[in-house]
Scaffold this active site. Structure first.
Site, short mmCIF file in Angstrom:
data_model
loop_
_atom_site.label_atom_id
_atom_site.label_comp_id
_atom_site.label_asym_id
_atom_site.label_seq_id
_atom_site.Cartn_x
_atom_site.Cartn_y
_atom_site.Cartn_z
N HIS A 103 23.57 45.25 -24.35
CA HIS A 103 24.32 44.40 -23.41
C HIS A 103 25.40 43.59 -24.13
O HIS A 103 26.32 43.07 -23.50
CB HIS A 103 23.37 43.46 -22.66
N GLU B 115 16.28 34.75 -29.60
CA GLU B 115 17.33 35.75 -29.33
C GLU B 115 18.57 34.93 -29.00
O GLU B 115 18.82 34.59 -27.86
CB GLU B 115 16.92 36.68 -28.18
N SER C 239 17.47 25.26 -19.69
CA SER C 239 17.94 25.78 -18.41
C SER C 239 16.81 25.73 -17.38
O SER C 239 15.62 25.63 -17.73
CB SER C 239 18.40 27.24 -18.60
N GLY D 262 15.24 28.73 -27.02
CA GLY D 262 15.95 29.41 -25.95
C GLY D 262 15.09 30.51 -25.37
O GLY D 262 15.48 31.68 -25.33
N ILE E 144 16.77 21.65 -28.13
CA ILE E 144 15.90 21.58 -29.30
C ILE E 144 16.30 20.41 -30.19
O ILE E 144 15.46 19.84 -30.91
CB ILE E 144 15.95 22.91 -30.10
N GLU E 145 17.58 20.01 -30.11
CA GLU E 145 18.05 18.88 -30.90
C GLU E 145 17.38 17.57 -30.45
O GLU E 145 17.27 16.62 -31.24
CB GLU E 145 19.57 18.73 -30.78
N GLU F 16 29.15 31.66 -27.91
CA GLU F 16 28.18 30.75 -27.27
C GLU F 16 27.57 29.75 -28.25
O GLU F 16 26.95 28.78 -27.82
CB GLU F 16 27.07 31.49 -26.52
N ASP G 127 17.88 45.67 -21.55
CA ASP G 127 18.48 46.15 -22.80
C ASP G 127 17.32 46.50 -23.73
O ASP G 127 16.79 45.66 -24.45
CB ASP G 127 19.35 45.05 -23.40
N ARG H 237 17.50 45.78 -27.56
CA ARG H 237 17.22 44.38 -27.85
C ARG H 237 15.73 44.06 -27.73
O ARG H 237 15.08 43.61 -28.67
CB ARG H 237 18.01 43.50 -26.89
#
Length: 549
Positions: free
Chosen positions: A492, A320, A278, A254, A304-305, A329, A227, A230
């Site tokens: 996207h 992003e 992930s 992320g 991150i928490e 999400e 993309d 983006r």
């Protein structure tokens, strides 16, 4: 005799007014609720003034409508003036010229006791403009005061009950959707259990784990990297503002493949902390080493928490995080946690601002493809397949020709330096523009929602309210991009269509359709969304609920 007839007319008007209250025909609590901040609006245009007298002066000079001369000539009492104002507003709204030489059209018609415009502050000035009129009978004055007070109380009840009704409807719609989801999962579970040795009982679905697992595979990252709207936007902003990134500490929330972290490192950042929960983080580590950036970029696996960075504050947070219709999400929640936990007081969020926009659509091809398709499947009707179409936000690529008016309405602005997590669930007014040209048939198939994203060099920079992201380039290194139909190419994210259960006929002469839109996290899965649209059309309204799952 004349006095008796006058009293009889007042009593008749009072009865009609009471019936309106009793039957809840007042449109909303705001119809007769004074608001100190509400300014009276002209009967013939959209100009507002500080008080009713200023409106009458404007109407006399600009629209040849002398209210005081007319009310004196007709001998209008309070109810007569009320009917006159509502009659004129109704006629102007319908594109007709009020027939003021035929007072019987409004004086003898009880419908004009009902406010023609919500929050009409002009109605409250009607009691104060009779300085040269005879003093009203004390009983009549008292009766009017009691009526207004009763109207206010009744309207407040209507407002409260309408709010509760919408809340219950939303809960019911979501309950139905949860039942469908559970039944679907039960069927899937039974199918899986039939192929295994033993049954799995009450297996709980971990939505968070499923979300992070979905980003572990190459396919989704390939789609995002390809993309170019983006990825080029992030690259161009970072490389075009190396002086902003030079020697700074950057946090990438992320990080995925690590592409944004590597952009920041190449732009001169001193340290970059790349975080992802992930499995893709393992590939990000390899990518960082393969490009010789391991001394600058440190990768962390986890939420991150939960993660603890080796520094108290960072200068820039880059992420992003955007999903379909922007908030699908719910990744922004985590980014805001990172902001509140780590960003320095003068630190920069990249991107800095997002806006969600709405426009009306008329798309025969879409209706044929998504709805009419089920009318004839190899000679068979499959109408049972249609209802879900109207329940879901249809994510797809839409052309500018599908949009009835090229001026979308911005109903939500998220300033990422200051917005809070509770503000991500909201109800916002919308005013969807519609054309008045002859080539528009006056019908809407639904609404189109999409988002714009802005990158600014500093948190002090203000993006103009009338900016269009597809062309935003002020020349100082700031930039923007859009996911809507007017971008140079599709993203996207695409756009989301909210189809109406039946086509909406726009009243003749209307320039917009007003209402509200609600964004709310879905209780069954907080990463999913429930959208509720309420629109006012003429004297009626309708509400429709949509799901993003």
């Amino acid at each position: 005799m004349a006095e008796a007839l006058h009293t009889e007319q007042i009593e008749s008007d009072v009865e009609e007014f009471e019936d309106l209250i009793k039957d809840n025909e007042l449109e909303s609590a705001s119809d007769f609720t004074a608001d100190d901040e509400t300014r009276p609006v002209c009967l013939f245009c959209e100009l507002t003034y500080p008080d009713a007298e200023a409106v009458w002066e404007h109407c006399a000079s600009d629209h040849d409508f002398d209210f005081h001369k007319l009310r004196r000539g007709l001998g209008l009492d309070f109810f007569g003036k009320l009917k006159l104002v509502n009659y004129v507003r109704t006629q102007v709204k319908a594109g007709r010229t009020p027939e003021l030489n035929r007072p019987e059209l409004f004086l003898d018609d009880g419908q004009y006791m009902k406010p023609a415009m919500a929050d009409d502050a002009l109605l409250f000035g009607l009691q104060d403009d009779d300085s040269d009129a005879e003093e009203e009978d004390a009983d009549v004055v008292y009766e009017k005061e009691m009526l207004v007070e009763a109207a206010r109380e009744s309207a407040e009840k209507v407002k409260f009950l309408s709010s509760k009704l919408q809340e219950l409807q939303l809960q019911f719609d979501e309950y139905k959707d949860i039942v469908k989801t559970v039944l679907s999962r039960d069927v899937d579970s039974e199918s899986e259990n039939s192929e295994e040795d033993g049954p799995q009982k009450n297996k709980k679905v971990d939505n968070d784990s499923h979300y992070f697992e979905s980003y572990a595979h190459n396919d989704i990252h390939e789609i995002m990297l390809k993309d170019t709207i983006r990825t080029d936007s992030y690259r161009d902003f970072i490389y075009g503002n190396k002086n902003v990134f030079k020697d700074k500490i950057v946090l990438d929330v992320g990080c995925g493949t690590g592409i944004l972290s590597m952009f920041a490192a190449k732009a001169g950042a001193k340290n970059v902390f790349a975080v992802d929960n992930s499995d893709i983080i393992e590939k990000a580590i390899s990518n960082v080493h393969e490009n010789g950036l391991e001394r600058i970029i440190q990768c962390y696996r986890g939420k991150i928490e939960d993660i603890r960075l080796p520094v108290p504050k960072v200068d820039i947070i880059i992420s992003e995080w955007m999903g379909y219709a922007l908030l699908y999400e719910a990744m922004l929640d985590s980014v805001l946690v990172a902001r509140d936990k780590y960003l320095a007081p003068d630190g920069l969020m990249v991107p800095s601002e997002c806006r969600i926009l709405v426009a009306g659509i008329r798309d025969e091809e879409l209706i044929n493809d998504k709805v009419n398709f089920w009318n004839d499947i190899y000679g068979f009707k499959m109408s049972a397949m249609k209802p879900r179409i109207y329940d879901d936000v249809i994510i797809d690529i839409y052309k500018p020709e599908s949009v009835v008016d090229p001026n979308p309405y911005t109903f939500s602005t998220l300033p990422l330096h200051t917005v809070t997590i509770p503000e991500l669930d909201f109800t916002s007014p919308i005013s969807v523009p519609v054309p008045t040209t002859t080539d528009f048939d006056g019908v809407l198939d639904g609404l189109l929602i999409y988002f714009d994203t802005y990158f600014t060099r500093s948190r002090a920079e203000v993006v103009p309210t009338d900016a269009r992201a597809e062309s935003y380039n002020p020349g100082d290194g700031s930039l923007g991009f859009t996911t809507g139909p007017w971008g140079p190419k599709p993203t996207h994210w695409r756009s989301g269509a909210l189809l109406f259960n039946k086509p909406l006929k726009v009243p003749k002469g209307a320039t917009c359709v007003n209402g509200t839109i609600t964004y709310q996290k879905r209780k069954a899965n907080l990463r999913e969304l429930v959208l509720v649209v309420t629109l006012e059309v003429g004297d009626s309204s309708f509400t429709q609920t949509y799901f993003m799952r």
